[in-house]
Scaffold this active site. Structure first.
Site, PDB file in Angstrom:
ATOM      1  N   LYS A 121       4.944  -4.930 -13.466  1.00 34.00           N
ATOM      2  CA  LYS A 121       4.530  -3.560 -13.122  1.00 34.00           C
ATOM      3  C   LYS A 121       5.402  -2.567 -13.893  1.00 34.00           C
ATOM      4  CE  LYS A 121       4.526  -0.228  -9.246  1.00 34.00           C
ATOM      5  NZ  LYS A 121       4.693  -0.018  -7.797  1.00 34.00           N
ATOM      6  N   ASP A 178       7.008   6.891 -10.372  1.00 33.52           N
ATOM      7  CA  ASP A 178       6.016   6.877  -9.290  1.00 33.52           C
ATOM      8  C   ASP A 178       6.287   8.031  -8.321  1.00 33.52           C
ATOM      9  OD1 ASP A 178       4.157   6.325  -7.356  1.00 33.52           O
ATOM     10  OD2 ASP A 178       5.160   4.517  -6.592  1.00 33.52           O
ATOM     11  N   LYS A 227       4.982  11.500  -2.609  1.00 30.91           N
ATOM     12  CA  LYS A 227       6.097  10.982  -1.806  1.00 30.91           C
ATOM     13  C   LYS A 227       6.996  12.132  -1.364  1.00 30.91           C
ATOM     14  CE  LYS A 227       6.588   6.501  -4.171  1.00 30.91           C
ATOM     15  NZ  LYS A 227       6.397   5.607  -3.022  1.00 30.91           N
ATOM     16  N   ASP A 254      10.556   2.112 -10.825  1.00 30.63           N
ATOM     17  CA  ASP A 254       9.288   1.458 -10.508  1.00 30.63           C
ATOM     18  C   ASP A 254       8.724   0.661 -11.688  1.00 30.63           C
ATOM     19  OD1 ASP A 254       7.604   0.848  -8.408  1.00 30.63           O
ATOM     20  OD2 ASP A 254       6.252   2.534  -8.746  1.00 30.63           O
ATOM     21  N   ASP A 270      -0.657   6.500  -3.824  1.00 32.92           N
ATOM     22  CA  ASP A 270       0.694   5.932  -3.935  1.00 32.92           C
ATOM     23  C   ASP A 270       0.673   4.400  -3.960  1.00 32.92           C
ATOM     24  OD1 ASP A 270       3.419   5.926  -4.170  1.00 32.92           O
ATOM     25  OD2 ASP A 270       3.840   6.462  -2.088  1.00 32.92           O
ATOM     26  N   GLU A 323      -0.387   2.526  -6.226  1.00 38.30           N
ATOM     27  CA  GLU A 323      -0.848   2.475  -7.624  1.00 38.30           C
ATOM     28  C   GLU A 323      -0.470   1.184  -8.324  1.00 38.30           C
ATOM     29  OE1 GLU A 323       1.986   3.622  -6.743  1.00 38.30           O
ATOM     30  OE2 GLU A 323       3.277   2.693  -8.258  1.00 38.30           O
ATOM     31  N   ARG A 327      -0.681  -1.942  -7.458  1.00 42.29           N
ATOM     32  CA  ARG A 327      -1.733  -2.965  -7.400  1.00 42.29           C
ATOM     33  C   ARG A 327      -2.902  -2.606  -8.316  1.00 42.29           C
ATOM     34  NH1 ARG A 327      -2.008  -2.152  -1.012  1.00 42.29           N
ATOM     35  NH2 ARG A 327       0.127  -1.508  -1.455  1.00 42.29           N
TER      36      ARG A 327
END
Ligand code: BES
Ligand code: MN
Ligand code: ZN
Length: 484
Positions: A251, A256, A263, A274, A333, A335, A337
């Site tokens: 990933k 993020d 967030k 991230d 959020d 994201e 996946r």
């Protein structure tokens, strides 16, 4: 840092010209007739060095010895936790002296994993991040010499530990860089640099190629940012073309923010980490470059930012993934996946023997397992067992988590084939269930490293995990293919 391994000779240890000579001993210490072991025996008898891991006795310019400092370091019984404690304590003692060369000698032959931990702990403790400092003060130690009774027996282990350190440090470096110094383009550039090593090749896809492939889920995350996405494809070709590769998917969300489902501000800076899954894939390739094993490995990194903007995806939007499955994005959020699912579909073309994705995927995994073990989800028992074993041998631990179909109930929606979130309960598992839908055509494992990839607080920084685990997993495959 430069690492070397030398055989052990108590007499010549005294003439070792080094800034600091660390002598590691366990409770099993038996003294000989040479000066150094007589000294150690006297120290132990005096009670000034109690047998507990991390206890130290420090001697400045000991008589008849060539070192500046002699440090006796107790390792208790010598298990991996004790070795970690002992090496950390010794390094903390010596840190202010800013020595360039140190020697670590083990009176008793350590186990393979204890040696691994010693090398890893020293590297970890001495690492400094300098990339964004105006007056960088680089790491002081340039050379660490390890001295063992039977150096030949652990040579291969040592080389692997040193290669893993090179990979871990590359992963830490990119994890630590702030998002404006670690964009998808920067990551792609790093992959290109890795392709200068023997047997490594790399292809970089941009927005146009990704659109052509139909990676609608990955594109959807990237569309909120002006920073262009990159899809990085790395190949390590150490075996015949006919040998099915292991695919590692990392990933690579370089920042993020949560997107429209934004967030909270507190600790949002940590979302520069991230992309630690991506960094671990780059790190593994760095280690492969040194180790040159006879296997094939593919690395896939979907890299982009997750930001809010007028072009960003909105809760309720439905997108079509590369697999053809439609996804209702109920929370922007979630994201990770979305970028991973298209990379998983892409990996089908390699007819892989296994696919392992690595992702800072869920806060829920941090709640479940904390910072000690990464979450391991797998559809294949052999693969799962191999990853657990590699975690143990590298002391980069993981723990198997369930994938019962009942956990997927909450992903059902009236508006698409699947939703990208379920409720809060079991959040790490429902995320894995989402990914599983895209991983039906090969043995698959998912490592949720949200709790293990970086540390918060005063020691804030990337850990380089799970590069150690992955390197051991791949090297064990090589050992197997060698036998066949
Ligand atoms: N990158 C985060 C996961 C994360 C959060 C890792 C905190 C480490 C610390 C991921 O993209 C995310 O935001 N996940 C959400 C999922 C939720 C919306 C279902 C989460 O964990 O809150
Ligand atoms: Mn997120
Ligand atoms: Zn994320």
């Amino acid at each position: 840092m430069n690492f070397a391994l030398k055989p052990f000779d108590l007499r010549s240890l005294g003439s070792e010209k080094t800034d600091a000579l660390l002598v590691f001993l366990t409770s099993a210490f038996k003294h000989d007739k040479d000066a150094l072991s007589m000294l150690i025996a006297r120290v132990i008898k005096s009670g000034d060095l109690t047998p507990k891991a991390g206890n130290l006795l420090d001697i400045f310019r000991p008589d008849g010895m060539a070192c500046t400092r002699l440090v006796l370091v107790h390792m208790g019984e010598g298990n991996t936790t004790e070795v970690r404690r002992a090496v950390s304590a010794a390094f903390a003692l010596l840190k202010p002296a800013k020595y360039k060369a140190i020697t670590l000698s083990f009176l008793k032959q350590p186990s393979a994993s204890a040696l691994r931990v010693a090398v890893g702990t020293l590297a970890d403790a001495s690492y400094v991040f300098t990339a964004t400092k105006s007056k960088p003060e680089p790491r002081c130690i340039q050379k660490a010499i390890f001295v063992l009774p039977d150096e030949r027996a652990l040579r291969a282990e040592f080389d692997r530990a040193v290669a893993a350190v090179a990979g871990i440090e590359l992963a830490k470096e990119w994890g630590n860089r702030p998002a404006n110094h670690a964009t998808p383009t920067h990551l792609a550039h790093t992959a290109r640099e890795l392709a200068k090593f023997p047997k490594i090749k790399c292809d970089i896809l941009g927005p146009k190629e990704v659109a052509k492939l139909g990676m609608g889920a990955f594109q959807a995350v990237a569309q909120g940012s002006d920073e262009p996405l990159r899809f990085i494809v790395l190949h390590y070709n150490g075996a015949a073309k006919s040998s099915a590769p292991v695919v590692l998917v990392g990933k690579g969300i370089t920042f993020d923010s949560g997107g429209i489902s934004i967030k909270p501000a507190a600790e949002m800076d940590e979302m520069k980490f991230d992309m630690c899954g991506a960094a671990s894939v780059l790190g593994v390739f760095r280690a492969l470059a040194d180790l040159q094993p006879d296997i094939n490995v593919v690395g896939l990194i979907p890299a982009c930012e997750n930001l809010p903007s007028s072009r960003a995806i909105k809760p309720g939007d439905v997108v079509t993934s590369m697999s053809g499955q439609t996804i209702e994005i109920l929370n922007t959020d979630a994201e990770g996946r979305l970028v991973l699912c298209d990379a998983l579909t892409y990996s089908e073309r390699f007819q892989p023997r296994a696919v392992v994705d690595i992702a800072t995927l869920t806060g829920a995994c941090v709640i479940a397992l904390g910072a000690v073990r990464s979450g391991l989800f797998s559809t294949d028992e052999t693969l799962s067992a191999a990853l657990v074993k590699a975690g143990d041998s590298s002391q980069d631990l993981c723990w198997p988590m369930p994938l019962d179909d009942d956990y997927a109930e909450g992903l059902k929606t009236n508006f698409a084939d699947v939703a990208n979130v379920a409720g809060r309960p079991g959040g790490a598992i429902t995320a894995a269930k989402f990914l599983q839908r895209f991983a039906g055509k090969f043995p698959w494992a998912h490592l949720d490293i949200a709790g293990t990839a970086w540390k918060s607080g005063v020691a804030k920084g990337a850990t380089g995990r799970p590069v150690g685990l992955l390197v051991d997993y791949l090297m064990a495959l090589e050992a197997k293919s060698g036998k066949a």
